[in-house]
Design an enzyme around this catalytic site. Structure first.
Site, PDB file in Angstrom:
ATOM      1  N   TYR A 185       0.794  -1.225   0.000  1.00  0.00           N
ATOM      2  CA  TYR A 185       0.000   0.000   0.000  1.00  0.00           C
ATOM      3  C   TYR A 185       0.834   1.287   0.000  1.00  0.00           C
ATOM      4  O   TYR A 185       0.295   2.375   0.213  1.00  0.00           O
ATOM      5  CB  TYR A 185      -0.970  -0.006   1.190  1.00  0.00           C
ATOM      6  CG  TYR A 185      -2.061  -1.021   1.013  1.00  0.00           C
ATOM      7  CD1 TYR A 185      -1.984  -2.268   1.619  1.00  0.00           C
ATOM      8  CD2 TYR A 185      -3.149  -0.757   0.194  1.00  0.00           C
ATOM      9  CE1 TYR A 185      -2.972  -3.220   1.435  1.00  0.00           C
ATOM     10  CE2 TYR A 185      -4.135  -1.704   0.007  1.00  0.00           C
ATOM     11  CZ  TYR A 185      -4.043  -2.940   0.622  1.00  0.00           C
ATOM     12  OH  TYR A 185      -5.028  -3.880   0.419  1.00  0.00           O
ATOM     13  N   ASP A 234      -7.960   2.073  -3.355  1.00  0.00           N
ATOM     14  CA  ASP A 234      -7.505   2.344  -2.000  1.00  0.00           C
ATOM     15  C   ASP A 234      -7.609   3.831  -1.663  1.00  0.00           C
ATOM     16  O   ASP A 234      -7.357   4.690  -2.512  1.00  0.00           O
ATOM     17  CB  ASP A 234      -6.047   1.869  -1.864  1.00  0.00           C
ATOM     18  CG  ASP A 234      -5.504   2.070  -0.466  1.00  0.00           C
ATOM     19  OD1 ASP A 234      -4.691   2.997  -0.261  1.00  0.00           O
ATOM     20  OD2 ASP A 234      -5.907   1.324   0.442  1.00  0.00           O
ATOM     21  N   VAL A 252      -9.793   6.289  -1.241  1.00  0.00           N
ATOM     22  CA  VAL A 252     -10.433   7.219  -2.171  1.00  0.00           C
ATOM     23  C   VAL A 252     -10.867   8.506  -1.493  1.00  0.00           C
ATOM     24  O   VAL A 252     -11.267   9.463  -2.165  1.00  0.00           O
ATOM     25  CB  VAL A 252     -11.637   6.549  -2.861  1.00  0.00           C
ATOM     26  CG1 VAL A 252     -11.174   5.385  -3.718  1.00  0.00           C
ATOM     27  CG2 VAL A 252     -12.669   6.088  -1.840  1.00  0.00           C
ATOM     28  N   GLU A 265     -12.513   2.316  -1.223  1.00  0.00           N
ATOM     29  CA  GLU A 265     -12.366   2.293   0.234  1.00  0.00           C
ATOM     30  C   GLU A 265     -12.439   3.726   0.750  1.00  0.00           C
ATOM     31  O   GLU A 265     -11.443   4.435   0.786  1.00  0.00           O
ATOM     32  CB  GLU A 265     -11.034   1.649   0.643  1.00  0.00           C
ATOM     33  CG  GLU A 265     -10.838   1.602   2.152  1.00  0.00           C
ATOM     34  CD  GLU A 265      -9.426   1.987   2.580  1.00  0.00           C
ATOM     35  OE1 GLU A 265      -8.717   2.678   1.830  1.00  0.00           O
ATOM     36  OE2 GLU A 265      -9.048   1.602   3.678  1.00  0.00           O
ATOM     37  N   GLN A 289     -23.656   9.548   4.656  1.00  0.00           N
ATOM     38  CA  GLN A 289     -23.847  10.573   3.631  1.00  0.00           C
ATOM     39  C   GLN A 289     -22.534  10.889   2.923  1.00  0.00           C
ATOM     40  O   GLN A 289     -22.500  11.097   1.704  1.00  0.00           O
ATOM     41  CB  GLN A 289     -24.417  11.845   4.255  1.00  0.00           C
ATOM     42  CG  GLN A 289     -24.737  12.941   3.244  1.00  0.00           C
ATOM     43  CD  GLN A 289     -25.909  12.578   2.366  1.00  0.00           C
ATOM     44  OE1 GLN A 289     -27.011  12.348   2.853  1.00  0.00           O
ATOM     45  NE2 GLN A 289     -25.690  12.513   1.066  1.00  0.00           N
ATOM     46  N   LYS A 316     -34.959   1.335   8.614  1.00  0.00           N
ATOM     47  CA  LYS A 316     -34.126   0.761   7.558  1.00  0.00           C
ATOM     48  C   LYS A 316     -32.789   0.330   8.140  1.00  0.00           C
ATOM     49  O   LYS A 316     -32.409   0.752   9.234  1.00  0.00           O
ATOM     50  CB  LYS A 316     -33.865   1.797   6.466  1.00  0.00           C
ATOM     51  CG  LYS A 316     -35.065   2.212   5.653  1.00  0.00           C
ATOM     52  CD  LYS A 316     -34.594   3.192   4.596  1.00  0.00           C
ATOM     53  CE  LYS A 316     -35.695   3.644   3.686  1.00  0.00           C
ATOM     54  NZ  LYS A 316     -35.173   4.571   2.658  1.00  0.00           N
ATOM     55  N   GLY A 343     -28.794   0.887   3.829  1.00  0.00           N
ATOM     56  CA  GLY A 343     -30.172   1.330   3.981  1.00  0.00           C
ATOM     57  C   GLY A 343     -30.563   2.442   3.028  1.00  0.00           C
ATOM     58  O   GLY A 343     -31.746   2.706   2.837  1.00  0.00           O
ATOM     59  N   TRP A 365     -33.945 -19.027   8.179  1.00  0.00           N
ATOM     60  CA  TRP A 365     -35.099 -19.796   7.691  1.00  0.00           C
ATOM     61  C   TRP A 365     -35.298 -19.495   6.212  1.00  0.00           C
ATOM     62  O   TRP A 365     -34.955 -18.408   5.721  1.00  0.00           O
ATOM     63  CB  TRP A 365     -36.379 -19.404   8.414  1.00  0.00           C
ATOM     64  CG  TRP A 365     -36.443 -19.666   9.874  1.00  0.00           C
ATOM     65  CD1 TRP A 365     -37.019 -20.733  10.506  1.00  0.00           C
ATOM     66  CD2 TRP A 365     -35.953 -18.812  10.933  1.00  0.00           C
ATOM     67  NE1 TRP A 365     -36.911 -20.609  11.862  1.00  0.00           N
ATOM     68  CE2 TRP A 365     -36.258 -19.442  12.160  1.00  0.00           C
ATOM     69  CE3 TRP A 365     -35.275 -17.593  10.950  1.00  0.00           C
ATOM     70  CZ2 TRP A 365     -35.917 -18.888  13.382  1.00  0.00           C
ATOM     71  CZ3 TRP A 365     -34.925 -17.035  12.167  1.00  0.00           C
ATOM     72  CH2 TRP A 365     -35.247 -17.671  13.369  1.00  0.00           C
TER      73      TRP A 365
END
Length: 903
Positions: free
Chosen positions: A574, A695, A697, A720, A741, A783, A789, A900
């Site tokens: 990195y 990587d 960002v 990322e 956000q 949510k 969400g 289930w």
């Protein structure tokens, strides 16, 4: 345009991670809300029993900034009071009530009465019109004059607005209002359409995003006598609170001898007559409650200490988080004992005291003794796990008297109308320009102070460092305010074109996943992070991974994420140096090509981990700074941003946050962008990569990413965007909307060409599992609380608490998004359980935009149903899928989780 987030179970940057890439629900008007059991501190207020006036519920309060009435508390009045002040606090509580719609038959078959009522306080207005039998589409017309109630106002030529008035039949219920419309059953009017508006808040209440429709002809639709769908109720932008499922209570008698062959437009007298009905629909509204905090100070005649009296009329359990300070910098300290009852230390920096109930039974109070060596008393108030009260973003501060001065406050100060801010799990709408200006003025004052010759001579090094630290704090606060006031990319504006058909559909089916795009892949992807933080140590990781390609394909993985391929200063890859040198600690370029070819042979796409934000230099400049690059991309210091003080770049200012360990690349330079695009194309053609993991960002504008992805045309791409979640005094906030956000803003800047690791969901999951706080897994609208969400087609996680990894996988492998599994986990004793979860996901065709219905989000259990095909629960608490027409079969059960499938 479609979006995606990625959910993982390991660290995204410092360590490898399993994650899931989430996708937004296709229907922007679909809202899911937490059950009442997930709300804290609920109070039920009983009202007289009546079919038209059910009880209200006051839910956990929500807070905002405002000016308040100061008459609710009176400060201690005495001649020996040195200081007394009232801090007004306004709270908004969530009041739950109902809308009622009723159609009753009059004295004969042709006369009917439509009643619309509401039992919540407000200034309610019915906005309504009619439809005719020959109308095309959904346009309204004004009703005949004999239908219009007194006091109505025409709205252009298509609608009427009629105020609701206090009901004469429910005089004992102060807040019940209604309107009655007399109508005649005739051959021209087919339906009455309406929406309800609260003029106090500007809220419009609709029926699942559409107008209410009361049919007046039984053959208009097969289900014409039912107002709205039976699945739920939502309301227009600006609405507050939660909407539950519709409760239908039919009071009309149904004629079983309907003759469907008759299609006359005339009223049908026997087998097709109009039917009455009665419908109740739960709604919520915020009401303002005025409270205050009163602080008074006296001198103790025996010890000369300051005796501080704090009182509040805020009901319920109230915690005082407090400390003291010795100077104007207001640094928190813990004073020496004695302390009030029920006081505990908080991380050695503050004290936390539970306020005691007042003798009157209303409100709470506490008495605190503080030594005269302290100059100030600092505090904030905690009302529940998610609610803190502070003073306009700062701690409350009370000056204390000393031997050299005496503090008195004029009476007019006691009643000043001061705005107070309460930090709550909702967006804060306070205008901050004045506050920001104050911070800037403080910074200027401090800079002038520390720069003066007198200060340099008289202040110690420690004192000067304290001033510098204060400057840093104020600058960070000003920047934070600036960031939070940037216009946001609202969840309601996210509409993915490929799901438009599902939005229009009335049937409750899972929307189809998007077409193949770089932001989502096929929508059915399952990603394997094909390395860990120590994979480089063997020196032959590519060859080791090649041997696993067939096995990974057999589990159902469709994409594998490989480690960074370039020469790097750090062994993990990195800290890249020569981008075209692909001989790394993981293997050489030929071995890299070989492993990519092996995965392709087994039907798995391959992501390359590319680091575009920064690059390590080969040479020093004339000042001894490492900012000159070698190799094929032999850039000079114009390629380095100008605002990173460590590397003396001559480029433009950074478009993001700087990574201080290496020179940050200036992507605004045309030659830089040209070289990066050529490099990405070379990697695709030479190595065979199908897409990218991007990587760090956060360090550069997403618009540049859009440019790079459009040039390299990847099958799949994920960024990322690593950022800190929101905490208050060391505890994670429930509301992480600002955090998600920021991730969504970045995805939006890429024009949806990339997904992003859903760090929001990952962090919330980590805390929920670690602290047994599963209520965190539902946001205020019911949510999922992360990017999942809001924009599920783009979402990610870091490592879960030890022993709870499978709960994390039970979540991300059943929820929308693109789940990612960590290589170490699929090769461990979790193999069988993870493999079964993957099979469940694939068998039920769960995809990046599947729908989630949260059924429980409580302290010890979270449960949801996905696409009406899979039910799941995590946590030690109990849950069983609801019984009914749908039968459920258990397919997998492990430690604190269960899955289930619908039979």
């Amino acid at each position: 345009m479609s979006m995606s987030t990625t959910l993982t179970l390991e660290p995204l940057f410092r360590r490898p991670i399993p994650f899931s890439i989430t996708h937004r629900s296709s229907n922007p008007n679909t809202f899911f809300f937490p059950p009442p059991s997930s709300l804290s501190s609920s109070t039920i207020i009983k009202t007289p029993s009546s079919s038209w006036s059910p009880s209200h519920k006051l839910h956990a309060p929500k807070f905002q900034a405002f000016a308040a009435n100061t008459d609710t508390l009176q400060p201690l009045q005495s001649s020996d009071v040195l200081f007394s002040k009232i801090f007004p606090i306004n709270r908004t509580e969530l009041l739950e009530g109902k809308i009622f719609v009723r159609l009753d038959q009059g004295r004969d078959l042709r006369n009917w009465e439509l009643t619309v009522g509401c039992n919540l306080p407000g200034k309610w207005v019915l906005h309504w019109g009619v439809s005719h039998l020959d109308d095309v589409g959904s346009e309204w017309d004004q009703p005949p004059r004999d239908m219009i109630p007194p006091g109505s106002v025409p709205i252009k030529d298509y609608a009427i607005e009629t105020p609701l008035k206090k009901s004469s039949s429910a005089a004992e219920v102060d807040n019940f209002h209604e309107v009655k419309i007399d109508l005649t059953y005739n051959s021209e009017i087919s339906a009455i359409n309406f929406v309800l508006k609260d003029e106090e808040t500007g809220t419009w209440f609709q029926h699942k995003g559409r107008d209410f429709k009361v049919p007046l002809v039984s053959y208009l639709k097969e289900d014409a006598n039912v107002i709205g769908p039976k699945k739920g109720f939502s309301f227009w932008p600006g609405a507050l609170g939660q909407i539950s499922n519709i409760l239908l209570k039919s009071e009309a008698m149904h004629d079983n001898d309907q003759d469907n062959s008759k299609q006359s437009s005339e009223p049908k007298q026997g087998n097709s007559k109009l039917e009455g009905f009665y419908v109740e629909m739960p709604i919520t509204k915020e009401v303002t409650v005025n409270n205050s905090i009163s602080v008074s100070i006296k001198k103790c005649t025996e010890t000369s200490n300051n005796l501080l009296y704090l009182e509040t009329d805020i009901p319920g359990a109230v915690l005082l988080h407090w400390g003291v300070c010795k100077d104007d910098l207001r640094r928190w300290e813990v004073p020496p004992a004695p302390y009030p009852a029920e006081t505990i230390a908080f991380k050695d920096r503050a004290l936390r005291t539970k306020l005691q109930s007042r003798d009157s039974g209303k409100g709470n109070s506490v008495e605190i003794s503080v030594g005269e060596e302290f100059s100030g008393f600092l505090f904030v108030v905690k009302l529940d796990e998610n609610t803190w009260v502070n003073d306009k973003g700062n701690d409350f501060y009370i000056p204390l008297s000393s031997s050299s001065s005496s503090l008195t406050v004029k009476r007019e100060d006691q009643s000043e109308r001061v705005q107070r801010e309460v930090t709550k799990v909702e967006s804060q709408e306070e205008s901050s320009s004045t506050f920001t200006d104050g911070i800037i003025n403080e910074i200027r004052h401090l800079v002038t102070d520390i720069s003066s010759e007198k200060t340099r001579k008289t202040k110690s090094k420690e004192a000067q460092e304290s001033i510098l630290q204060e400057i840093e704090r104020l600058a960070a606060e000003a920047y934070s305010i600036f960031r939070t006031n940037i216009p946001t990319f609202s969840e309601e504006t996210i509409v993915e074109p490929e799901a438009a058909a599902a939005v229009e559909s009335e049937t409750l089916v899972s929307p189809e996943p998007p077409k193949i795009s770089s932001g989502t892949g096929t929508g059915y992807e399952i990603l394997c992070q094909g390395f860990n933080w120590e994979s480089h140590k063997s020196g032959r990781w590519y060859m080791e991974l090649k041997d696993k390609a067939a096995e990974l394909a057999s589990f159902g993985f469709t994409v594998v994420w490989l480690p960074p391929p370039t020469e790097s200063v750090s062994p993990e890859g990195y800290m890249p140096k020569d981008l075209y040198n692909l001989n790394s600690r993981y293997g050489n370029i030929d071995e890299l090509k070989d492993v990519v070819k092996s995965f392709h042979g087994n039907g798995i796409k391959v992501l390359g981990d590319v680091v575009l934000n920064h690059r390590c230099a080969h040479f020093k400049n004339q000042n001894g700074i490492w900012n000159i690059f070698g190799g094929r991309l032999n850039w000079d210091d114009r390629a380095v941003v100008a605002d990173d003080p460590h590397f003396q770049g001559r480029g433009n200012k950074s478009s993001g946050d700087n990574f201080h360990a290496a020179p940050n690349i200036d992507h605004s330079q045309e030659f830089v962008r040209k070289d990066i695009k050529e490099w990405l194309l070379w990697l695709r053609e030479e190595i065979g990569y199908d897409g990218w993991r991007l990587d760090f960002v956060r360090g550069f504008w997403g618009g540049y990413v859009k440019d790079y992805l459009e040039a390299s045309e990847p099958y799949f791409a994920v960024g990322e965007y690593w950022d800190s979640l929101s905490y208050t005094y060391g505890e994670m906030d429930h509301n992480q909307d600002a955090h998600r956000q920021r991730i969504i803003d970045w995805i939006n800047a890429t024009n949806g060409t990339a997904g992003a690791f859903d760090v929001t969901t990952k962090g919330i999951l980590h805390t929920a599992l670690d602290k047994c706080e599963y209520w965190r897994l539902s946001d205020q609208k019911g949510k999922p609380p992360g990017v999942l969400g809001w924009w599920p087609s783009r979402a990610g996680h870091w490592r879960f608490p030890s022993g709870k990894e499978m709960q994390g996988y039970a979540y991300i492998l059943t929820h929308p998004g693109t789940p990612s599994v960590f290589y170490d986990h699929i090769c461990s004793h979790y193999k069988s359980e993870i493999s079964t979860l993957m099979s469940v996901r694939q068998r039920n065709k769960i995809h990046c935009r599947s729908t989630v219905k949260i059924l429980k989000a409580e302290r010890d259990v979270y449960a949801a149903i996905i696409d009406d095909k899979v039910a799941m629960k995590i946590g030690p608490g109990h849950f069983e899928p609801p019984s009914g027409s749908q039968k459920w079969s258990s397919v997998l059960e492990g430690r604190d989780y269960k899955i289930w499938e619908a039979s």
